[in-house]
Motif scaffolding. Sequence first.
Motif, PDB file in Angstrom:
ATOM      1  N   ILE A 254      76.404  67.337  48.000  1.00 56.40           N
ATOM      2  CA  ILE A 254      77.205  66.115  47.920  1.00 56.40           C
ATOM      3  C   ILE A 254      76.272  64.896  47.903  1.00 56.40           C
ATOM      4  O   ILE A 254      75.305  64.843  48.665  1.00 56.40           O
ATOM      5  CB  ILE A 254      78.175  66.025  49.122  1.00 56.40           C
ATOM      6  CG1 ILE A 254      79.205  67.151  49.031  1.00 56.40           C
ATOM      7  CG2 ILE A 254      78.864  64.665  49.189  1.00 56.40           C
ATOM      8  CD1 ILE A 254      80.053  67.311  50.256  1.00 56.40           C
ATOM      9  N   SER A 255      76.590  63.906  47.051  1.00 55.88           N
ATOM     10  CA  SER A 255      75.761  62.691  47.007  1.00 55.88           C
ATOM     11  C   SER A 255      76.281  61.677  48.017  1.00 55.88           C
ATOM     12  O   SER A 255      76.779  60.618  47.641  1.00 55.88           O
ATOM     13  CB  SER A 255      75.802  62.051  45.625  1.00 55.88           C
ATOM     14  OG  SER A 255      75.705  63.018  44.641  1.00 55.88           O
ATOM     15  N   MET A 256      76.146  61.984  49.291  1.00 54.96           N
ATOM     16  CA  MET A 256      76.761  61.093  50.291  1.00 54.96           C
ATOM     17  C   MET A 256      76.020  59.772  50.422  1.00 54.96           C
ATOM     18  O   MET A 256      76.495  58.872  51.087  1.00 54.96           O
ATOM     19  CB  MET A 256      76.942  61.779  51.653  1.00 54.96           C
ATOM     20  CG  MET A 256      75.701  62.125  52.401  1.00 54.96           C
ATOM     21  SD  MET A 256      74.929  63.563  51.706  1.00 54.96           S
ATOM     22  CE  MET A 256      75.844  64.895  52.417  1.00 54.96           C
ATOM     23  N   ARG A 257      74.885  59.656  49.726  1.00 59.86           N
ATOM     24  CA  ARG A 257      74.224  58.346  49.720  1.00 59.86           C
ATOM     25  C   ARG A 257      75.068  57.292  49.033  1.00 59.86           C
ATOM     26  O   ARG A 257      74.831  56.104  49.204  1.00 59.86           O
ATOM     27  CB  ARG A 257      72.849  58.438  49.063  1.00 59.86           C
ATOM     28  CG  ARG A 257      71.785  59.022  49.994  1.00 59.86           C
ATOM     29  CD  ARG A 257      70.458  59.218  49.281  1.00 59.86           C
ATOM     30  NE  ARG A 257      70.071  58.051  48.530  1.00 59.86           N
ATOM     31  CZ  ARG A 257      70.002  58.007  47.197  1.00 59.86           C
ATOM     32  NH1 ARG A 257      70.273  59.068  46.472  1.00 59.86           N
ATOM     33  NH2 ARG A 257      69.643  56.896  46.595  1.00 59.86           N
ATOM     34  N   GLN A 258      76.053  57.715  48.240  1.00 64.56           N
ATOM     35  CA  GLN A 258      76.940  56.735  47.612  1.00 64.56           C
ATOM     36  C   GLN A 258      77.708  55.921  48.652  1.00 64.56           C
ATOM     37  O   GLN A 258      78.099  54.787  48.384  1.00 64.56           O
ATOM     38  CB  GLN A 258      77.915  57.419  46.654  1.00 64.56           C
ATOM     39  CG  GLN A 258      77.275  57.927  45.383  1.00 64.56           C
ATOM     40  CD  GLN A 258      76.527  56.849  44.630  1.00 64.56           C
ATOM     41  OE1 GLN A 258      76.857  55.667  44.694  1.00 64.56           O
ATOM     42  NE2 GLN A 258      75.477  57.238  43.941  1.00 64.56           N
TER      43      GLN A 258
ATOM     44  N   THR B 142      91.672  64.628  53.988  1.00 67.05           N
ATOM     45  CA  THR B 142      91.700  63.305  54.609  1.00 67.05           C
ATOM     46  C   THR B 142      90.750  63.239  55.798  1.00 67.05           C
ATOM     47  O   THR B 142      90.046  62.251  56.005  1.00 67.05           O
ATOM     48  CB  THR B 142      93.127  62.962  55.050  1.00 67.05           C
ATOM     49  OG1 THR B 142      93.974  63.047  53.911  1.00 67.05           O
ATOM     50  CG2 THR B 142      93.207  61.551  55.623  1.00 67.05           C
ATOM     51  N   ASP B 143      90.695  64.317  56.579  1.00 63.13           N
ATOM     52  CA  ASP B 143      89.751  64.352  57.702  1.00 63.13           C
ATOM     53  C   ASP B 143      88.320  64.294  57.199  1.00 63.13           C
ATOM     54  O   ASP B 143      87.476  63.597  57.765  1.00 63.13           O
ATOM     55  CB  ASP B 143      89.947  65.640  58.511  1.00 63.13           C
ATOM     56  CG  ASP B 143      91.229  65.611  59.321  1.00 63.13           C
ATOM     57  OD1 ASP B 143      91.707  64.500  59.611  1.00 63.13           O
ATOM     58  OD2 ASP B 143      91.748  66.690  59.647  1.00 63.13           O
ATOM     59  N   THR B 144      88.072  65.014  56.122  1.00 65.79           N
ATOM     60  CA  THR B 144      86.717  65.040  55.580  1.00 65.79           C
ATOM     61  C   THR B 144      86.324  63.653  55.084  1.00 65.79           C
ATOM     62  O   THR B 144      85.216  63.179  55.341  1.00 65.79           O
ATOM     63  CB  THR B 144      86.622  66.071  54.440  1.00 65.79           C
ATOM     64  OG1 THR B 144      87.036  67.328  54.955  1.00 65.79           O
ATOM     65  CG2 THR B 144      85.225  66.191  53.907  1.00 65.79           C
ATOM     66  N   MET B 145      87.257  62.986  54.403  1.00 60.51           N
ATOM     67  CA  MET B 145      86.976  61.635  53.930  1.00 60.51           C
ATOM     68  C   MET B 145      86.732  60.711  55.124  1.00 60.51           C
ATOM     69  O   MET B 145      85.798  59.909  55.115  1.00 60.51           O
ATOM     70  CB  MET B 145      88.147  61.124  53.080  1.00 60.51           C
ATOM     71  CG  MET B 145      87.921  59.762  52.462  1.00 60.51           C
ATOM     72  SD  MET B 145      86.534  59.707  51.327  1.00 60.51           S
ATOM     73  CE  MET B 145      87.364  59.954  49.772  1.00 60.51           C
TER      74      MET B 145
ATOM     75  N   PHE C  45      85.392  59.564  44.675  1.00 62.15           N
ATOM     76  CA  PHE C  45      84.931  59.970  46.004  1.00 62.15           C
ATOM     77  C   PHE C  45      85.629  61.243  46.492  1.00 62.15           C
ATOM     78  O   PHE C  45      85.024  62.053  47.192  1.00 62.15           O
ATOM     79  CB  PHE C  45      85.101  58.827  47.008  1.00 62.15           C
ATOM     80  CG  PHE C  45      84.022  57.793  46.885  1.00 62.15           C
ATOM     81  CD1 PHE C  45      82.748  58.043  47.359  1.00 62.15           C
ATOM     82  CD2 PHE C  45      84.269  56.581  46.258  1.00 62.15           C
ATOM     83  CE1 PHE C  45      81.737  57.100  47.239  1.00 62.15           C
ATOM     84  CE2 PHE C  45      83.266  55.632  46.125  1.00 62.15           C
ATOM     85  CZ  PHE C  45      82.003  55.883  46.616  1.00 62.15           C
ATOM     86  N   THR C  46      86.897  61.407  46.111  1.00 62.04           N
ATOM     87  CA  THR C  46      87.596  62.616  46.538  1.00 62.04           C
ATOM     88  C   THR C  46      86.952  63.849  45.901  1.00 62.04           C
ATOM     89  O   THR C  46      86.713  64.851  46.557  1.00 62.04           O
ATOM     90  CB  THR C  46      89.085  62.545  46.121  1.00 62.04           C
ATOM     91  OG1 THR C  46      89.584  61.271  46.480  1.00 62.04           O
ATOM     92  CG2 THR C  46      89.902  63.610  46.803  1.00 62.04           C
ATOM     93  N   ARG C  47      86.654  63.723  44.603  1.00 58.72           N
ATOM     94  CA  ARG C  47      85.987  64.845  43.930  1.00 58.72           C
ATOM     95  C   ARG C  47      84.615  65.089  44.540  1.00 58.72           C
ATOM     96  O   ARG C  47      84.206  66.216  44.749  1.00 58.72           O
ATOM     97  CB  ARG C  47      85.830  64.547  42.442  1.00 58.72           C
ATOM     98  CG  ARG C  47      86.982  65.062  41.586  1.00 58.72           C
ATOM     99  CD  ARG C  47      86.615  65.058  40.109  1.00 58.72           C
ATOM    100  NE  ARG C  47      86.130  63.774  39.635  1.00 58.72           N
ATOM    101  CZ  ARG C  47      86.928  62.737  39.353  1.00 58.72           C
ATOM    102  NH1 ARG C  47      88.238  62.843  39.490  1.00 58.72           N
ATOM    103  NH2 ARG C  47      86.421  61.594  38.933  1.00 58.72           N
ATOM    104  N   MET C  48      83.928  63.983  44.839  1.00 61.10           N
ATOM    105  CA  MET C  48      82.571  64.126  45.344  1.00 61.10           C
ATOM    106  C   MET C  48      82.518  64.939  46.634  1.00 61.10           C
ATOM    107  O   MET C  48      81.656  65.792  46.803  1.00 61.10           O
ATOM    108  CB  MET C  48      81.969  62.743  45.567  1.00 61.10           C
ATOM    109  CG  MET C  48      80.505  62.756  45.903  1.00 61.10           C
ATOM    110  SD  MET C  48      79.906  61.080  46.052  1.00 61.10           S
ATOM    111  CE  MET C  48      80.098  60.827  47.787  1.00 61.10           C
ATOM    112  N   ILE C  49      83.459  64.668  47.544  1.00 61.95           N
ATOM    113  CA  ILE C  49      83.377  65.359  48.840  1.00 61.95           C
ATOM    114  C   ILE C  49      84.240  66.617  48.886  1.00 61.95           C
ATOM    115  O   ILE C  49      84.353  67.254  49.929  1.00 61.95           O
ATOM    116  CB  ILE C  49      83.776  64.430  50.000  1.00 61.95           C
ATOM    117  CG1 ILE C  49      85.213  63.944  49.841  1.00 61.95           C
ATOM    118  CG2 ILE C  49      82.825  63.269  50.146  1.00 61.95           C
ATOM    119  CD1 ILE C  49      85.810  63.489  51.153  1.00 61.95           C
TER     120      ILE C  49
END
Lengths: 56, 316
Positions: B272-276, B241-244, B199-203
């Motif tokens: 970004i695949s934020m649907r995950q 961290t804010d973005t997460m 997830f960190t890589r994703m965002i």
Amino acid sequence: MKGLLEHIGIESGRLHFSWVSSAEATKFVEVAQSIAAEVKALGPAKYLIKKRAEVA
Amino acid sequence: MIDYTEKIRETARRLLEKGEVEVFIGYRKGSVPMMNEPALIRSPEEANQLHWDSNCGLNLCNYLTKRTEKIGIIANGCNSRNMVTHIVENQIRREQLYVVGIPCKGMIDHRAVRRAVNHREILDIREDDETLTVRGTDFDESLGKRDFLQSNCRICAHHNPVIYDEMVAEPIEENGGVEPYKDVEKIEQMTPQRKWGFFTRMISHCIRCYACRNACPLCYCPTCFTDESRPQWVGKSSDPTDTMTFHILRAYHCAGRCTDCGACERVCPVGISMRQFTKKLNKDVQEFFSWEAGLDLQQRPPLDVYRPDDYNDFIK
């Protein structure tokens, strides 16, 4: 919420939910102790911690 | 699916002429290929701007919130489910809507098409039922439409609208055995460390533009928590961290409401695949509450009601 946080990598056992009535002092102690023990066993949190800003 | 356009225009013209609706909400061709834009049509003469093809991936429900007039609107499966959600959440009344239903065969993933032509500039794209013909200054390629569907459309089990007042075509057959949550299950198998890495890589490319929020019909709060400064719920810079935190909270606000329309991913400028995030929540509400958002006008959403037998294994 627990499901989602654990899904993104927060270890199971770091996040706890409980319902304790103000009359349930014993339960409160038990819950607090068990949470403290579980979290200690996991060690310091590594994820989702905001350190000093990485961007200026 | 392309031939729906004429029918949509006719219907809009008729509704506006008869005064049955004051505004008709649909799509028109955008100024660049594969980017159809929402159109609010107010007079019968404008109705010929309306258009339908496989690039109508934005969710029209965004334009319904708290409207007071009588509205005609086109709706495929996911859009209609968002309309139901809007009605259930008192953002619009059913009586205000004249829903023109569209049996939808899926939207195409504009990024996949761009990749397929090696990011050369696409000047024109045409489609029929099976193929896409992509043209640029020095190329002309045919692609199978089925291979370029958006990832949410591949797993769609609601092609036909849930509510409608008329249909532009006969309902189509729904996908039988789709397995919508295979990718979520794959992540569930990972160790916490790998999940976090994933997830960190994703965002990591997120620029906090909030396009995902703005494209989402669920995000209709007058002031979003990200924009509030007193109190400031989440930092506004692109600190990881804010973005997460932003992504987790945005997703959580959609719990039990998301219809997996894919608008968020479609509009993300960095892909970004934020649907995950939202898919995990959709899976959870399905497992714990047997709930899929936007299927029923009568039933209250699971996070809105209390039942003595609610899932509560997580509470000590």
